[in-house]
Design an enzyme around this catalytic site. Structure first.
Site, PDB file in Angstrom:
ATOM      1  N   ASP A  13     -61.501  46.947  48.659  1.00  0.00           N
ATOM      2  CA  ASP A  13     -61.722  45.245  48.845  1.00  0.00           C
ATOM      3  C   ASP A  13     -61.210  44.820  47.739  1.00  0.00           C
ATOM      4  O   ASP A  13     -60.714  45.426  46.629  1.00  0.00           O
ATOM      5  CB  ASP A  13     -63.240  45.066  49.062  1.00  0.00           C
ATOM      6  CG  ASP A  13     -63.989  45.208  47.911  1.00  0.00           C
ATOM      7  OD1 ASP A  13     -63.815  46.321  47.123  1.00  0.00           O
ATOM      8  OD2 ASP A  13     -64.654  44.372  47.295  1.00  0.00           O
ATOM      9  N   GLU A  34     -67.062  46.676  46.536  1.00  0.00           N
ATOM     10  CA  GLU A  34     -67.060  46.692  45.242  1.00  0.00           C
ATOM     11  C   GLU A  34     -67.212  45.147  44.414  1.00  0.00           C
ATOM     12  O   GLU A  34     -68.120  44.896  43.743  1.00  0.00           O
ATOM     13  CB  GLU A  34     -66.132  47.511  44.330  1.00  0.00           C
ATOM     14  CG  GLU A  34     -66.469  47.881  42.976  1.00  0.00           C
ATOM     15  CD  GLU A  34     -66.044  46.874  41.910  1.00  0.00           C
ATOM     16  OE1 GLU A  34     -66.565  46.834  40.725  1.00  0.00           O
ATOM     17  OE2 GLU A  34     -65.315  46.006  42.304  1.00  0.00           O
TER      18      GLU A  34
HETATM   19 ZN    ZN Z   1     -62.131  46.995  40.906  1.00  0.00          ZN
END
Ligand code: ZN
Length: 413
Positions: free
Chosen positions: A86, A181
């Site tokens: 992401d 994340e």
């Molecule tokens: Zn990162």
């Protein structure tokens, strides 16, 4: 020809695929674009001949195995490499990467045609480290997504290289690409047992040489202040202004222990959300400290202030909800420094000086380490992450790929 012939094309393809995560979503992964991208990566891993390629329903991660080619791997640690797919909270639609070949180390780089956004050496002095490098930048309208698609491309290219070079001896290798994340939840459902590694690395750091095994301890506090709203004309001794309570609470915290006044290993309280009315106010804080004892003391102080105010007010007008988020992975790594030592040795073998600093943040490895899998963080190459000024050097991406291969070789010795 470049040593890793598909590294750059792979990276350019990845960054053009939109995979921004969404904090307000309740699904895992948080966005459908990540689901689709992880499926594509699964197919690519299969295409490279990796085995047991599977996507976890629970975590959204794709896991894959490159089997050992050693005759006897009984004493060789199984190593894992992890990256997140992401991108951060910044426009990621229609990423148009620009390539500046053989950068001279001093010129300013115009990102967009009109010159509204310029990478200047005055503002970004790190540019001077890249004389002779080929730099990949944005066109000024989006982030780049080198965080962390450089990590994905490096791991993928290292696996491709090992498949093409069976003379390189290695133990069993695990690969994991996961979502979310950037919104801090990606590793929550990471299944260490299913992954099956003895040691692992996130390939999610910044410039050349970064090696991180110390992160913050982190908690979040959500406070509700309950007031009593009456007509201002007859408010004396009756009105309780919730906004004022929130201000009093904030003023009870040490004024200098905030992000804008701290660095290195200094911890802080950070008020980052505030809304309310006379009737009710809300504040949200994050609490950060590398030292576990100080971290616990900071949390205690927040509880104590709430309690003291409630006692003074004669009723429960301050409600605090305090939740731990992640812990300093150093606590885990210190018990077995193999993963850190091997990474250091690998970099030194390649003539790269390891740059080891405490991270003023967390990584997916912070959580994964506490699940029992020691997971320090390796550089992936990106600079100025999370915005339009993000860029990465293709030569540093090659070095990051070299480090992955060197770690694998050292472990097989
Ligand atoms: Zn990162």
């Amino acid at each position: 020809m470049a040593k890793y012939e598909n590294l750059v094309t792979r990276f350019l393809k990845y960054v053009k695929t939109e995979t921004r995560s969404n904090e307000d979503s309740t699904t895992i992964p948080s966005t459908q674009t990540q689901v689709e991208f992880i499926k594509e990566l699964a197919n690519e891993l299969k295409g490279l001949g990796l085995q047991n390629v599977h996507i976890s329903d629970e975590s959204g991660y794709v896991f894959a195995t490159l089997p050992s080619n050693l005759e006897d791997d009984a004493n060789t640690k199984v190593v894992g490499f992890i990256s997140h797919v992401d991108t951060a909270d910044f426009n990621a639609h229609n990423v148009q990467p620009q390539i500046v070949e053989n950068y001279d180390g001093e010129s300013d780089i115009k990102l967009d045609e009109a010159g509204n956004f310029v990478l200047t050496t005055a503002e970004f002095p790190n540019l001077k480290n890249y004389k002779g490098h080929d730099l990949i930048t944005t066109d000024g309208s989006t982030l780049l997504g080198a965080d962390d698609k450089s990590g994905v491309a490096e791991i993928m290219s290292a696996m491709e290289y090992l498949q093409a070079h069976p003379e390189i001896k290695h133990g069993e290798i695990k690969v994991g690409f996961g979502p979310d994340e950037e919104i801090g939840t990606g590793a929550d459902n990471f299944n260490v047992e299913d992954f099956g590694a003895d040691i692992a690395y996130t390939v999610d750091g910044g410039p050349l040489g970064e090696l991180e095994y110390e992160t913050f301890n982190a908690a979040q506090a959500k406070l509700t202040f309950k007031g009593k709203d009456v007509h201002t004309g007859t408010a004396k001794n009756v009105m309780v202004n919730a906004i004022q309570l929130a201000i009093n609470y904030q003023n009870s915290l040490p004024a200098d222990e905030v992000p804008e006044k701290t660095e290195g290993r200094e911890g802080f309280f950070h008020l980052f959300k505030f809304d309310g009315s006379v009737e009710e106010a809300h504040t949200t804080y994050i609490i950060r400290d590398h030292d576990r004892k100080h971290f616990e003391e900071r949390k205690q102080l927040m509880l104590d202030i709430a309690e003291r105010m409630n006692t003074e007010l004669g009723e429960e007008r301050v409600v605090i909800d305090l939740q731990d988020q992640y812990y300093n992975m150093r606590e885990v790594l210190e018990k077995d420094m193999t993963a850190v030592d091997i990474a250091k040795e690998a970099m030194e073998d390649l003539g790269i000086t390891p740059e080891i600093y405490p991270v003023r943040g967390g990584t997916d490895g912070s959580k994964i380490s506490f699940m029992g899998l020691p997971t320090p963080n390796l550089f992936a190459g990106g600079e100025n992450m999370h915005g339009r000024y993000e860029y990465v050097s293709t030569q540093v991406m090659e070095k990051a790929t070299d480090v992955i291969l060197e770690i694998v070789k050292l472990l097989a010795k």
